[in-house]
Design a protein around this motif. Structure first.
Motif, PDB file in Angstrom:
ATOM      1  N   PHE B 188       0.812  -1.199   0.000  1.00 29.82           N
ATOM      2  CA  PHE B 188       0.000   0.000   0.000  1.00 29.82           C
ATOM      3  C   PHE B 188       0.857   1.265   0.000  1.00 29.82           C
ATOM      4  O   PHE B 188       0.617   2.200  -0.756  1.00 29.82           O
ATOM      5  N   SER B 189       1.883   1.258   0.842  1.00 30.87           N
ATOM      6  CA  SER B 189       2.690   2.464   0.961  1.00 30.87           C
ATOM      7  C   SER B 189       3.590   2.655  -0.265  1.00 30.87           C
ATOM      8  O   SER B 189       3.998   3.769  -0.564  1.00 30.87           O
ATOM      9  N   ALA B 190       3.858   1.567  -0.982  1.00 30.68           N
ATOM     10  CA  ALA B 190       4.638   1.690  -2.212  1.00 30.68           C
ATOM     11  C   ALA B 190       3.908   2.553  -3.237  1.00 30.68           C
ATOM     12  O   ALA B 190       4.521   3.141  -4.130  1.00 30.68           O
ATOM     13  N   LYS B 191       2.607   2.657  -3.099  1.00 34.25           N
ATOM     14  CA  LYS B 191       1.822   3.524  -4.006  1.00 34.25           C
ATOM     15  C   LYS B 191       1.844   4.990  -3.557  1.00 34.25           C
ATOM     16  O   LYS B 191       1.167   5.823  -4.157  1.00 34.25           O
ATOM     17  N   GLY B 192       2.562   5.267  -2.475  1.00 41.29           N
ATOM     18  CA  GLY B 192       2.656   6.648  -2.004  1.00 41.29           C
ATOM     19  C   GLY B 192       1.537   7.047  -1.054  1.00 41.29           C
ATOM     20  O   GLY B 192       1.392   8.222  -0.720  1.00 41.29           O
ATOM     21  N   GLN B 193       0.740   6.092  -0.614  1.00 42.10           N
ATOM     22  CA  GLN B 193      -0.354   6.387   0.300  1.00 42.10           C
ATOM     23  C   GLN B 193       0.170   6.442   1.732  1.00 42.10           C
ATOM     24  O   GLN B 193       1.040   5.656   2.089  1.00 42.10           O
ATOM     25  N   PRO B 194      -0.384   7.342   2.544  1.00 44.56           N
ATOM     26  CA  PRO B 194       0.116   7.438   3.916  1.00 44.56           C
ATOM     27  C   PRO B 194      -0.413   6.321   4.814  1.00 44.56           C
ATOM     28  O   PRO B 194      -1.498   5.786   4.599  1.00 44.56           O
ATOM     29  N   ILE B 195       0.378   6.009   5.831  1.00 46.74           N
ATOM     30  CA  ILE B 195      -0.025   5.083   6.891  1.00 46.74           C
ATOM     31  C   ILE B 195      -0.290   5.930   8.145  1.00 46.74           C
ATOM     32  O   ILE B 195       0.532   6.779   8.503  1.00 46.74           O
ATOM     33  N   TYR B 196      -1.421   5.682   8.787  1.00 47.79           N
ATOM     34  CA  TYR B 196      -1.820   6.410   9.984  1.00 47.79           C
ATOM     35  C   TYR B 196      -1.507   5.562  11.215  1.00 47.79           C
ATOM     36  O   TYR B 196      -1.732   4.343  11.197  1.00 47.79           O
ATOM     37  N   ALA B 197      -1.027   6.184  12.269  1.00 45.47           N
ATOM     38  CA  ALA B 197      -0.669   5.430  13.472  1.00 45.47           C
ATOM     39  C   ALA B 197      -1.150   6.140  14.734  1.00 45.47           C
ATOM     40  O   ALA B 197      -1.221   7.375  14.788  1.00 45.47           O
ATOM     41  N   LEU B 198      -1.470   5.327  15.730  1.00 42.40           N
ATOM     42  CA  LEU B 198      -1.826   5.855  17.054  1.00 42.40           C
ATOM     43  C   LEU B 198      -1.345   4.865  18.102  1.00 42.40           C
ATOM     44  O   LEU B 198      -1.710   3.689  18.063  1.00 42.40           O
ATOM     45  N   TYR B 199      -0.505   5.334  19.015  1.00 43.64           N
ATOM     46  CA  TYR B 199      -0.069   4.529  20.156  1.00 43.64           C
ATOM     47  C   TYR B 199      -0.677   5.190  21.397  1.00 43.64           C
ATOM     48  O   TYR B 199      -0.527   6.403  21.590  1.00 43.64           O
ATOM     49  N   ALA B 200      -1.343   4.392  22.199  1.00 44.33           N
ATOM     50  CA  ALA B 200      -2.036   4.958  23.358  1.00 44.33           C
ATOM     51  C   ALA B 200      -2.089   3.934  24.477  1.00 44.33           C
ATOM     52  O   ALA B 200      -2.056   2.729  24.227  1.00 44.33           O
TER      53      ALA B 200
END
Lengths: 204, 204
Positions: B188-200
C-alpha cells in the motif's frame, strides 16, 4: 483606517474585560471567536451564514486584520467584531465562561521543538480557551500541516479534552458540506492535499 | 499441519486461561500480542528483532495462520506462539494484567455503521484489551484506512486512553526507522499512500 472604525475593531486595547455583548446588534447571541483570522474569508463567511451567532476575528498582524476590516466596511455585518491583538492575552479581554466556540484554522505550525509553546494548541493556550469557554464547549481546529495535526491531537488528548469529530480528510467527510474554507485552504486543497480536522470540547 | 504442531499453535481451545509463560523458552519475558496477524510478516519480524519479548500471533482465519505456522516451522522462533481464535474471547485465554502490548495492524475497517461493534477499536474490544493489559500499558495501532483511523482516534479518546504517539504519516515520522511493515503495508505504501498510526495506553 483602523483608528477611524472603533465600532468595528479594537486595536490592542489596554488589559481589561470587554463588554462584548454591547458591541453587537444582538447582545444575547452566542459568541464564537477565531484565533488567527488571517485575511478573514472564513470568519466573514461564517458571520454571513450564521446571523444568529456573534463572531470575533482575532488577528495579531495589522496588515491582515486591515484586510478583514476593509471587507467588513463593505459588508457591515452586525454580528462581526474585529480584535487586533495577541491570543495569549485572551483572558484579559474575554470573561470566564463567555465564549461558545473557538476556531483555530491553519495556525502557524512552529515546527521547531523550541517553539512548541508558541503553537496555538499548546497546553497553555488550552488553559486560556478553557477559561473563556462555557462548560462543555470547545474548539474546531483544522490544518493542512501533518506535524501540527499530530501534535495537536496528542495535546488535546493529553489535556483531557473529549473528541467530537476527527478527520484526516475533512473535505471527504460528513462535515464537508458545512465547511467554510479559508483562503489558504482553498488554494491548498485544490492541489489535492488533505485537510485534517479535530473538534473537541472541555469536560466540565 | 496445525494439529501436528501443538507446541507452536493453539487451535480454538476450550475457554480457560492459558499458561502462556510455560509455552515460551523464556517464561519471564514480557508478552506482546497481535490481534489479527494475517500472513504474519509483522509478528515474525518482531519476534526476530526482539528476542527478549514473547509474542502471540492471534488470527481467526485458518488459512492465514497456516501461513504463519509454515514460516514458524522454518524459523523455529522460541519467542513466538500462534493462536487460532477470536479476538472477542481474549479474556478467556489471557489472564488479567498479563500482557504488555497489543498490536492492531490494518484491522478490517467494517465501514458500515451497523458493523461498528465488529471493529477491533470499538469500546467493547478496548474493555478486553484493558483487562488483559498490565497497568499503564497500551496499544499500537496502524492503518491505511481513513475512516477506521478517524473512528479509532475518537474511540480511544472517548474511552479515556492517553495518547503517546500520533501520526498521519508513520513512514515520515520519528517511528519510521523502527517500524516493521506488514505485507499489506508494504504494497500500500509503495503507491505513495500514507499510513496512519496511534499509540495509546490505558491510565491506571
Amino acid at each position: 483606517m483602523i483608528e477611524q472604525n472603533p465600532d468595528y475593531i479594537l486595536d490592542r486595547p489596554k488589559a481589561g474585560l470587554i463588554d462584548w455583548s454591547s458591541r453587537f446588534e444582538n447582545p444575547d447571541a452566542p459568541l464564537y471567536i477565531e484565533v488567527g483570522s488571517g485575511k478573514g474569508q472564513f470568519i466573514i463567511n461564517q458571520a454571513k451564514k450564521h446571523p444568529d451567532v456573534n463572531f470575533v476575528a482575532i488577528e495579531i498582524q495589522e496588515a491582515a486584520i486591515g484586510m478583514i476590516l476593509r471587507k467588513q466596511l463593505e459588508e457591515q455585518l452586525p454580528n462581526l467584531q474585529l480584535f487586533l491583538g495577541n491570543g495569549e492575552a485572551l483572558t484579559d479581554y474575554f470573561a470566564e465562561n463567555s465564549v461558545s466556540k473557538v476556531f483555530l484554522n491553519f495556525s502557524d505550525p512552529w515546527p521547531k521543538t523550541k517553539h512548541e509553546k508558541r503553537r496555538l494548541t499548546y497546553k497553555s493556550f488550552l488553559d486560556i480557551y478553557k477559561t473563556i469557554l462555557q462548560p462543555n464547549k470547545g474548539i474546531e481546529f483544522k490544518t493542512d500541516n501533518q506535524s501540527l495535526y499530530n501534535y495537536s491531537v496528542q495535546s488535546f488528548n493529553n489535556y483531557g479534552m473529549h473528541f467530537d469529530f476527527v478527520s484526516v480528510n475533512l473535505h471527504d467527510s460528513k462535515m464537508a458540506e458545512d465547511n467554510i474554507m479559508t483562503e489558504y485552504e482553498e488554494k491548498f486543497s485544490a492541489k489535492g492535499q488533505p485537510i485534517y480536522a479535530l473538534y473537541a470540547h472541555f469536560s466540565a
